[in-house]
Design an enzyme around this catalytic site. Structure first.
Site, PDB file in Angstrom:
ATOM      1  CG  HIS B 319      -2.108   1.150   1.079  1.00 17.22           C
ATOM      2  ND1 HIS B 319      -1.819   2.314   1.300  1.00 17.22           N
ATOM      3  CD2 HIS B 319      -3.268   0.633   1.016  1.00 17.22           C
ATOM      4  CE1 HIS B 319      -3.060   2.819   0.963  1.00 17.22           C
ATOM      5  NE2 HIS B 319      -3.976   1.921   1.123  1.00 17.22           N
ATOM      6  NE  ARG B 339      -2.838   7.038  -1.871  1.00 17.40           N
ATOM      7  CZ  ARG B 339      -3.021   6.144  -2.733  1.00 17.40           C
ATOM      8  NH1 ARG B 339      -3.011   5.866  -3.916  1.00 17.40           N
ATOM      9  NH2 ARG B 339      -3.313   4.854  -1.924  1.00 17.40           N
TER      10      ARG B 339
END
Ligand code: FAD
Ligand code: SF4
Ligand code: SF4
Ligand code: FES
Lengths: 212, 552
Positions: B319, B339
């Site tokens: 990740h 994000r």
């Protein structure tokens, strides 16, 4: 470096460690009282902490608590009394019986002494006592909301002199609320379509094959 | 870790609310991955020398565990207590619980043995949500295609189709057990609509969630249901250290180590359901991890040793945004939500260097490149890049308080205010894309052995979409539970001879391949747990005392 004691054992560790990491850094065996190791969601790493100059012993989650000079720490055994509230979600009847069911499954809840023990114990700062009282009054949505972020560490259960098991009561209310009232229209429709066999998967659709 | 640009200097170069230019980049995505993603490059894989996957590629650190000797031998279990049951479920995460509940409901006697405490798992840590195609603009077909495409078409179409079709029924099952889901309008539980979010890489909004702690909500409901189910006997703190086999090569149960009593217990079972989750805590390639403490890949090692086939053993998910600083939270996850809401990544020179919404492997590789080439940011010995939450807040006032609640909590734990100071992030080992090969009921190649959840492979191909893991564990978990409970109780399977004969065959294989017998697996706990099974159980004479009677 910081000096602290865990279960009576003196440890010297970097100041930037959590209590769990302190044990790891000090070479201690760590195979229980640990789970998510820092996210603070599993509720496993329950400790009693006394800080220098503080007269009170406080509860905390060891993975979320940074070490401090002179801190004393003891882990808490996972506390599961033999007798607990038994129920099965699919045997609870419809939601008209909700209040009666709360009283049956958690008869102690109405004996809350308002001592605030559960509130003091909660490492997440939840209004546990309020949640208990709201459940007894049938204010289920409000009660459920109180326990939204509960990690089931059971510290409130440990603290409660009336054996109410506040977190389990909170979860009971939450589960009732969801299973008896949550019926989203889009889900209902899709379930019906699938039952009718409408959307079948086409394995040969263009999107199911790698692009050439 | 490489060194980087000092934090203070990087802070001067970074301006809240500024829109730093994105650095022009000539490198193609394949070259970026090849150069910097741990799954690629020359040291990414070795070929297995023993077992059914002999010759297949495998991540090197992981191969060492798969090709190791067993922790125990015949003598250690000679006098062990014997217990029998219909179904033995190994692992107390979401997959194990779904399987156990279903098997018990179908009338089987179930023992659920788990290493830590029930619920201490990756499941409880999941934040983002669970996929299910319920929207009018969505369909199981789209879910099916999105999943296959994201997995680079390495997934098994049969399994993927089944999971996509199961989605709505899985959500219904979870609601019936008492799990809550976010609605578009929280005041309309009856007839309202589920709140849906779009996962990166999908063509429709399909993520259902409860706040940003979906896994916590799921796990506390499943745990309570298991604990209150009379048909399930729960064994906390009982890791499985080996499987049992019978003369016909069937899996016939398992050897459990009871950490409380420090003794072995033999469990004979008609069916064994393995649901031990992933391998993040092995810190493959020396990466930090977002995984829980018990994610040491035990089930994969044991299933392989007894003869089950594995797949995609060289494909892991890193990740992009793990916490890099402070050190005590390193590896912890900062969810993709930041994000997707628009937070950018900034290097030590104050530049953006990647499109933040690219697939996870691409973004992770880009961050690794910045750090390797000296444009990372160094703070307190940790290196990473900035995740610019202050600029996000400035552009969308109130977003941190309203939409990204966990992020704000997380910043507080890191000792800063997310609206004032950016996070320092570095990729973290997150998910095992492959695993034990299964059929539609979760059955493995070894009769009597089922595999469920992150440990199983074949659905996510070589890359998993956000939200598909939580769906996969319940979908396959329920199916495996039902199939295991339906095994005929013919008596024979429970009363025939069972032991660790497969271990002896395995040892011969290791020796023939020139592999050492003193390397042992499964690991059970991360190395820094300072746990030694031999010492703890008092196996063998003259064992060093370390590991016995630690302060915890
Ligand atoms: C931080 C984080 C966030 C995530 N977010 C999402 C998300 O938003 N959406 C999504 O779909 N997925 C998400 N995932 C992935 C997903 O949570 C997991 O893949 C999934 O929950 C795995 O479930 P499981 O039941 O297979 O394994 P787990 O939940 O990990 O459970 C495994 C269990 O097996 C036990 N065990 C291990 N070894 C042994 C042994 N030897 N003997 C006995 N028991 C053993 C463990 O203690 C544990 O209880 C996330 C993962 C992480 C780590
Ligand atoms: S309400 Fe109780 S169980 Fe929940 S987090 Fe607080 S103390 Fe722990
Ligand atoms: S600890 Fe128990 S009795 Fe005291 S306030 Fe809380 S619920 Fe009431
Ligand atoms: S280890 Fe999970 S809450 Fe601390």
């Amino acid at each position: 470096m910081v000096q602290l004691s865990v279960e009576g054992c003196p440890l010297q560790v970097p100041a930037t460690s959590s209590i769990l990491q302190a044990m790891v850094a000090a070479g201690q065996t760590l195979v229980e009282g640990v789970g998510c190791m820092g996210q603070g969601v599993c509720g496993s790493c329950r400790v009693l902490v006394r800080r220098t100059g503080d007269s009170e012993v406080r509860t905390a989650l060891a993975c979320e608590t940074l070490v401090e000079e002179g801190m004393q720490v003891a882990f808490l055994e996972y506390f599961t009394p033999a007798a607990r509230h038994r129920y099965r979600m699919d045997e609870l009847g419809d939601s008209w019986d909700a209040l009666a069911r709360i009283g049956e499954v958690f008869p102690e809840a109405e004996h809350c002494r308002h001592c605030g023990g559960c509130d003091r114990a909660c490492p997440k700062g939840l209004d546990v006592q309020r949640g208990v009282n709201q459940a007894v009054a049938g204010e289920m949505a409000a009660s459920a909301h109180v326990f939204d972020e509960c990690v089931m560490c059971n510290l409130c259960t440990l603290a409660c002199p009336e054996h109410i098991r506040p977190n389990h009561l909170g979860l009971f209310v939450r589960r009732m609320l969801a299973s008896r009232s949550l019926r989203p229209s889009d889900l209902l429709r899709r379930l019906q379509e699938i039952e009718r066999g409408e959307p079948a998967i086409d394995f040969d659709a263009p999107g199911a094959r790698p692009p050439v | 870790m490489a060194s980087g640009i000092p934090y203070d200097l990087a802070r001067q170069r970074w301006q809240v609310g500024a829109t730093p230019p994105k650095r022009a980049d000539e490198v193609s995505v394949p070259d970026l991955l090849k150069g910097y993603h741990p799954d690629h490059g020359p040291r990414a894989r070795v070929s297995l020398a023993v077992g059914v996957n002999r010759g297949d590629p495998c991540q090197p650190d992981f191969a060492a565990h798969l090709q190791a000797n067993a922790l125990i031998d015949d003598v250690h279990i000679a006098g062990a207590q014997l217990v029998t049951t219909d179904v033995l479920v190994i692992g107390g995460g979401g997959g194990g619980c779904a399987a156990a509940l279903t098997a018990a409901k179908d009338g089987a006697r179930v023992i659920l043995a788990t290493k830590l405490r029930l619920g201490d798992s990756n499941t409880v840590m999941a934040e983002g949500g669970i996929q299910a195609a319920v929207g009018a603009d969505d369909s199981p077909q789209r879910h099916f295609e999105d999943t296959l495409r994201a997995g680079h078409f390495c997934g098994e179409p049969e399994l993927v189709a089944q999971m996509a079709m199961d989605g709505p029924a899985v959500i219904r099952w979870l609601i019936e057990l008492g799990m809550m889901f976010d609605l578009e309008d929280d005041d309309r539980p009856l007839g309202g609509k589920l709140l849906r979010k779009k996962p990166g890489g999908a063509t429709a909004a399909r993520i259902l969630s409860y706040r940003d702690y979906t896994g916590l909500e799921m796990m506390r409901v499943l745990r309570e249901a298991v604990e209150l189910e009379p048909g399930i006997t729960l064994w906390n703190r009982c890791p499985v250290v080996e499987l049992l086999s019978d003369d016909h090569g069937r899996c016939a149960g398992a050897v459990v180590y009871n950490l409380e009593w420090r003794c072995f217990v033999l469990v004979r079972a008609r069916s064994v359901i393995m649901a031990t989750g992933g391998a993040g805590r092995l810190h493959l390639n020396q990466f930090p991890t977002s995984n829980h403490y018990g994610a040491t890949g035990d089930g994969l090692v044991l299933a392989y040793r007894i003869g089950a086939r594995l797949r995609e053993l060289d494909s892991f998910q890193y990740h992009p945004t793990g916490i890099a600083y402070p050190r005590h939270l390193a590896g912890g996850l900062i969810s993709e939500a930041a994000r997707s809401a628009g937070a950018t990544l900034i290097n030590g020179e104050g530049e953006r260097f990647v499109d933040e919404l690219q697939p996870r492997d691409v973004v992770a590789a880009a961050i690794l490149r910045e750090c390797a080439e000296g444009r990372g940011i160094e703070r307190g010995g940790q290196v990473g890049v900035f995740l610019d939450t202050p600029s996000l807040e400035k552009a969308n006032p109130g977003i941190l308080a309203k939409r990204l609640v966990t992020l704000r909590h997380l910043a507080k734990k890191c000792g800063h205010d997310a609206a004032q100071e950016p996070f320092l992030v570095y990729p973290t080992l997150h998910y095992q894309n492959g695993g034990v090969a299964i059929d539609r009921h979760g059955a493995t190649g070894t009769p009597g052995l089922y595999a469920v959840g992150e440990l199983a492979g074949g659905i996510h191909g070589r890359n998993r979409l956000m939200g598909n893991a939580l769906l996969d564990i319940v979908s396959v978990g329920r199916r495996a539970g039902a199939a295991a409970a339906a095994q005929p109780a013919d008596g024979g399977t429970l009363w025939g001879r069972a032991g660790i004969g497969h271990v002896h065959a395995w040892q011969r294989e290791l020796t023939l391949a020139g592999l050492p017998l003193d390397v042992k697996a499964p690991q059970l706990f991360p190395t820094y747990a300072h746990f030694d099974l031999g010492a703890d159980a008092g196996l063998g004479a003259g064992m060093p005392a370390h590991g016995v009677g630690g302060i915890r």
